[in-house]
Design a protein around this motif. Structure first.
Motif, PDB file in Angstrom:
ATOM      1  N   CYS A  21      10.025 -26.926 -19.449  1.00  0.00           N
ATOM      2  CA  CYS A  21       8.636 -26.813 -19.029  1.00  0.00           C
ATOM      3  C   CYS A  21       7.755 -26.674 -20.270  1.00  0.00           C
ATOM      4  CB  CYS A  21       8.463 -25.581 -18.134  1.00  0.00           C
ATOM      5  SG  CYS A  21       6.741 -25.263 -17.673  1.00  0.00           S
ATOM      6  N   LEU A  22       6.839 -27.616 -20.433  1.00  0.00           N
ATOM      7  CA  LEU A  22       5.858 -27.565 -21.514  1.00  0.00           C
ATOM      8  C   LEU A  22       4.638 -26.842 -20.947  1.00  0.00           C
ATOM      9  CD1 LEU A  22       6.152 -31.279 -22.689  1.00  0.00           C
ATOM     10  CD2 LEU A  22       7.517 -29.310 -23.408  1.00  0.00           C
ATOM     11  N   ALA A  23       4.610 -25.535 -21.074  1.00  0.00           N
ATOM     12  CA  ALA A  23       3.647 -24.701 -20.349  1.00  0.00           C
ATOM     13  C   ALA A  23       2.279 -24.598 -21.021  1.00  0.00           C
ATOM     14  CB  ALA A  23       4.222 -23.305 -20.133  1.00  0.00           C
ATOM     15  N   VAL A  24       2.241 -24.498 -22.353  1.00  0.00           N
ATOM     16  CA  VAL A  24       0.972 -24.245 -23.045  1.00  0.00           C
ATOM     17  C   VAL A  24       0.876 -25.150 -24.273  1.00  0.00           C
ATOM     18  CG1 VAL A  24      -0.434 -22.518 -24.242  1.00  0.00           C
ATOM     19  CG2 VAL A  24       1.003 -21.815 -22.320  1.00  0.00           C
ATOM     20  N   CYS A  25      -0.181 -25.945 -24.333  1.00  0.00           N
ATOM     21  CA  CYS A  25      -0.400 -26.807 -25.491  1.00  0.00           C
ATOM     22  C   CYS A  25      -0.832 -25.939 -26.678  1.00  0.00           C
ATOM     23  CB  CYS A  25      -1.473 -27.839 -25.174  1.00  0.00           C
ATOM     24  SG  CYS A  25      -1.758 -29.019 -26.505  1.00  0.00           S
ATOM     25  N   VAL A  26      -0.170 -26.129 -27.816  1.00  0.00           N
ATOM     26  CA  VAL A  26      -0.491 -25.343 -29.007  1.00  0.00           C
ATOM     27  C   VAL A  26      -1.862 -25.733 -29.536  1.00  0.00           C
ATOM     28  CG1 VAL A  26       0.193 -24.820 -31.376  1.00  0.00           C
ATOM     29  CG2 VAL A  26       1.930 -24.965 -29.580  1.00  0.00           C
ATOM     30  N   SER A  27      -2.140 -27.037 -29.619  1.00  0.00           N
ATOM     31  CA  SER A  27      -3.439 -27.498 -30.093  1.00  0.00           C
ATOM     32  C   SER A  27      -3.773 -28.834 -29.444  1.00  0.00           C
ATOM     33  CB  SER A  27      -3.448 -27.661 -31.612  1.00  0.00           C
ATOM     34  OG  SER A  27      -4.668 -28.263 -32.026  1.00  0.00           O
ATOM     35  N   ALA A  28      -4.821 -28.851 -28.635  1.00  0.00           N
ATOM     36  CA  ALA A  28      -5.255 -30.084 -27.982  1.00  0.00           C
ATOM     37  C   ALA A  28      -5.940 -31.031 -28.957  1.00  0.00           C
ATOM     38  CB  ALA A  28      -6.182 -29.759 -26.821  1.00  0.00           C
ATOM     39  N   ASN A  59      21.358 -20.722 -18.899  1.00  0.00           N
ATOM     40  CA  ASN A  59      20.852 -20.094 -20.108  1.00  0.00           C
ATOM     41  C   ASN A  59      19.413 -20.550 -20.326  1.00  0.00           C
ATOM     42  OD1 ASN A  59      20.907 -18.617 -22.555  1.00  0.00           O
ATOM     43  ND2 ASN A  59      21.285 -20.503 -23.672  1.00  0.00           N
ATOM     44  N   TYR A  60      18.478 -19.598 -20.282  1.00  0.00           N
ATOM     45  CA  TYR A  60      17.064 -19.867 -20.551  1.00  0.00           C
ATOM     46  C   TYR A  60      16.740 -19.545 -22.000  1.00  0.00           C
ATOM     47  CZ  TYR A  60      15.754 -19.979 -15.582  1.00  0.00           C
ATOM     48  OH  TYR A  60      15.620 -20.299 -14.260  1.00  0.00           O
ATOM     49  N   GLN A  61      15.810 -20.304 -22.557  1.00  0.00           N
ATOM     50  CA  GLN A  61      15.273 -20.027 -23.886  1.00  0.00           C
ATOM     51  C   GLN A  61      13.757 -20.223 -23.836  1.00  0.00           C
ATOM     52  OE1 GLN A  61      16.903 -19.218 -26.857  1.00  0.00           O
ATOM     53  NE2 GLN A  61      18.828 -19.069 -25.739  1.00  0.00           N
ATOM     54  N   LEU A  62      13.040 -19.438 -24.617  1.00  0.00           N
ATOM     55  CA  LEU A  62      11.598 -19.615 -24.793  1.00  0.00           C
ATOM     56  C   LEU A  62      11.364 -20.141 -26.196  1.00  0.00           C
ATOM     57  CD1 LEU A  62      10.203 -16.226 -23.397  1.00  0.00           C
ATOM     58  CD2 LEU A  62      10.473 -18.383 -22.174  1.00  0.00           C
ATOM     59  N   GLY A  63      10.335 -20.958 -26.372  1.00  0.00           N
ATOM     60  CA  GLY A  63      10.066 -21.409 -27.722  1.00  0.00           C
ATOM     61  C   GLY A  63       9.063 -22.534 -27.806  1.00  0.00           C
ATOM     62  N   LEU A  64       9.208 -23.313 -28.876  1.00  0.00           N
ATOM     63  CA  LEU A  64       8.268 -24.372 -29.226  1.00  0.00           C
ATOM     64  C   LEU A  64       8.923 -25.738 -29.035  1.00  0.00           C
ATOM     65  CD1 LEU A  64       5.482 -25.057 -30.625  1.00  0.00           C
ATOM     66  CD2 LEU A  64       6.814 -25.252 -32.730  1.00  0.00           C
ATOM     67  N   PHE A  65       8.211 -26.619 -28.336  1.00  0.00           N
ATOM     68  CA  PHE A  65       8.586 -28.024 -28.226  1.00  0.00           C
ATOM     69  C   PHE A  65       7.768 -28.734 -29.289  1.00  0.00           C
ATOM     70  CE2 PHE A  65       8.288 -32.295 -26.363  1.00  0.00           C
ATOM     71  CZ  PHE A  65       9.626 -32.528 -26.033  1.00  0.00           C
ATOM     72  N   ASP A  66       8.425 -29.195 -30.343  1.00  0.00           N
ATOM     73  CA  ASP A  66       7.687 -29.723 -31.494  1.00  0.00           C
ATOM     74  C   ASP A  66       7.272 -31.187 -31.324  1.00  0.00           C
ATOM     75  OD1 ASP A  66       9.850 -31.380 -32.230  1.00  0.00           O
ATOM     76  OD2 ASP A  66      10.537 -30.027 -33.805  1.00  0.00           O
ATOM     77  N   LYS A  67       6.539 -31.677 -32.310  1.00  0.00           N
ATOM     78  CA  LYS A  67       6.004 -33.042 -32.246  1.00  0.00           C
ATOM     79  C   LYS A  67       7.094 -34.104 -32.298  1.00  0.00           C
ATOM     80  CE  LYS A  67       4.927 -32.760 -37.128  1.00  0.00           C
ATOM     81  NZ  LYS A  67       3.849 -32.563 -38.070  1.00  0.00           N
ATOM     82  N   ASN A  68       8.315 -33.716 -32.669  1.00  0.00           N
ATOM     83  CA  ASN A  68       9.441 -34.650 -32.689  1.00  0.00           C
ATOM     84  C   ASN A  68      10.225 -34.624 -31.380  1.00  0.00           C
ATOM     85  OD1 ASN A  68       8.967 -35.454 -35.405  1.00  0.00           O
ATOM     86  ND2 ASN A  68       9.879 -33.525 -36.062  1.00  0.00           N
ATOM     87  N   GLY A  69       9.756 -33.821 -30.418  1.00  0.00           N
ATOM     88  CA  GLY A  69      10.421 -33.753 -29.125  1.00  0.00           C
ATOM     89  C   GLY A  69      11.647 -32.860 -29.116  1.00  0.00           C
ATOM     90  N   LYS A  91      -0.304 -13.041 -25.988  1.00  0.00           N
ATOM     91  CA  LYS A  91       0.032 -12.443 -24.698  1.00  0.00           C
ATOM     92  C   LYS A  91      -0.281 -13.387 -23.536  1.00  0.00           C
ATOM     93  CE  LYS A  91      -0.503  -8.430 -21.821  1.00  0.00           C
ATOM     94  NZ  LYS A  91      -0.777  -7.051 -21.681  1.00  0.00           N
ATOM     95  N   ALA A  92      -1.421 -14.045 -23.557  1.00  0.00           N
ATOM     96  CA  ALA A  92      -1.807 -14.947 -22.463  1.00  0.00           C
ATOM     97  C   ALA A  92      -0.821 -16.113 -22.343  1.00  0.00           C
ATOM     98  CB  ALA A  92      -3.223 -15.459 -22.666  1.00  0.00           C
ATOM     99  N   ASP A  93      -0.383 -16.655 -23.484  1.00  0.00           N
ATOM    100  CA  ASP A  93       0.585 -17.748 -23.468  1.00  0.00           C
ATOM    101  C   ASP A  93       1.918 -17.267 -22.889  1.00  0.00           C
ATOM    102  OD1 ASP A  93      -1.355 -19.302 -24.652  1.00  0.00           O
ATOM    103  OD2 ASP A  93      -0.422 -19.306 -26.644  1.00  0.00           O
ATOM    104  N   LEU A  94       2.364 -16.097 -23.331  1.00  0.00           N
ATOM    105  CA  LEU A  94       3.622 -15.542 -22.843  1.00  0.00           C
ATOM    106  C   LEU A  94       3.552 -15.266 -21.346  1.00  0.00           C
ATOM    107  CD1 LEU A  94       6.473 -14.572 -23.424  1.00  0.00           C
ATOM    108  CD2 LEU A  94       5.509 -12.342 -24.035  1.00  0.00           C
ATOM    109  N   GLU A  95       2.431 -14.734 -20.879  1.00  0.00           N
ATOM    110  CA  GLU A  95       2.281 -14.466 -19.451  1.00  0.00           C
ATOM    111  C   GLU A  95       2.340 -15.754 -18.634  1.00  0.00           C
ATOM    112  OE1 GLU A  95      -1.339 -12.197 -19.219  1.00  0.00           O
ATOM    113  OE2 GLU A  95      -0.314 -10.316 -19.727  1.00  0.00           O
ATOM    114  N   HIS A  96       1.725 -16.824 -19.143  1.00  0.00           N
ATOM    115  CA  HIS A  96       1.771 -18.106 -18.439  1.00  0.00           C
ATOM    116  C   HIS A  96       3.202 -18.648 -18.412  1.00  0.00           C
ATOM    117  CE1 HIS A  96       0.336 -21.759 -16.653  1.00  0.00           C
ATOM    118  NE2 HIS A  96       0.909 -22.455 -17.616  1.00  0.00           N
ATOM    119  N   LEU A  97       3.896 -18.543 -19.537  1.00  0.00           N
ATOM    120  CA  LEU A  97       5.295 -18.967 -19.598  1.00  0.00           C
ATOM    121  C   LEU A  97       6.138 -18.193 -18.593  1.00  0.00           C
ATOM    122  CD1 LEU A  97       5.715 -19.245 -23.413  1.00  0.00           C
ATOM    123  CD2 LEU A  97       6.569 -20.906 -21.828  1.00  0.00           C
ATOM    124  N   GLU A  98       5.967 -16.890 -18.564  1.00  0.00           N
ATOM    125  CA  GLU A  98       6.729 -16.049 -17.647  1.00  0.00           C
ATOM    126  C   GLU A  98       6.459 -16.443 -16.196  1.00  0.00           C
ATOM    127  OE1 GLU A  98       5.414 -12.173 -18.861  1.00  0.00           O
ATOM    128  OE2 GLU A  98       6.977 -12.001 -20.387  1.00  0.00           O
TER     129      GLU A  98
END
Length: 133
Positions: free
Chosen positions: A37-44, A70-80, A90-97
């Motif tokens: 799940c790509l939940a929050v865009c780092v920079s539009a 197995n769940y992991q949280l993190g960054l989906f980078d520009k290379n996929g 906190k707002a990003d983490l809450e949305h992810l959760e």
């Protein structure tokens, strides 16, 4: 746990696809399923092809006693590619959760319907304690 013959990879893929846009079919193989799940865009501001996202991913693997996830949280980078990272805002983490909790409920319900066993990995138990509370 050996799956009954009626639980083919294709039947499971169909069931998992119904959970929402999370299943990545091309990364799945017999006994292994990948969701993200790509939940929050780092920079539009970045062009769409180069955008990075905060999100989560799930690996689901068939084992003797059931399906271990197995769940992991993190960054989906520009290379996929996914990189496990802590989410600082906190707002990003809450949305992810929130997205993770909603997905997990649908996944658990799906497993109940299929009469299959869903088991957290040891590393996921710690994450669930934080996220699923």
């Amino acid at each position: 746990m050996t799956l009954p013959t009626s639980y083919s990879k294709n039947r499971l893929l169909k069931s998992f696809s119904a959970l929402g846009p999370y299943l990545r079919e091309l990364k799945c193989k017999n006994g292994y399923f990948f969701f993200d799940c790509l939940a929050v865009c780092v920079s539009a501001k970045a062009v769409p092809e180069k955008r990075e996202f905060w999100g989560w991913w799930l690996e689901l693997e068939e084992q003797d006693q059931g399906f271990v996830y197995n769940y992991q949280l993190g960054l989906f980078d520009k290379n996929g590619e996914w990189h496990a990272m802590s989410i600082k805002k906190k707002a990003d983490l809450e949305h992810l959760e929130s997205t993770l909790q909603a997905f997990h409920k649908r996944l658990a319900d799906s497993f109940d319907t299929l009469k299959l066993t869903l088991i957290p990995s040891e590393s996921t138990v710690a994450l669930q304690t934080q996220v699923m509370a």
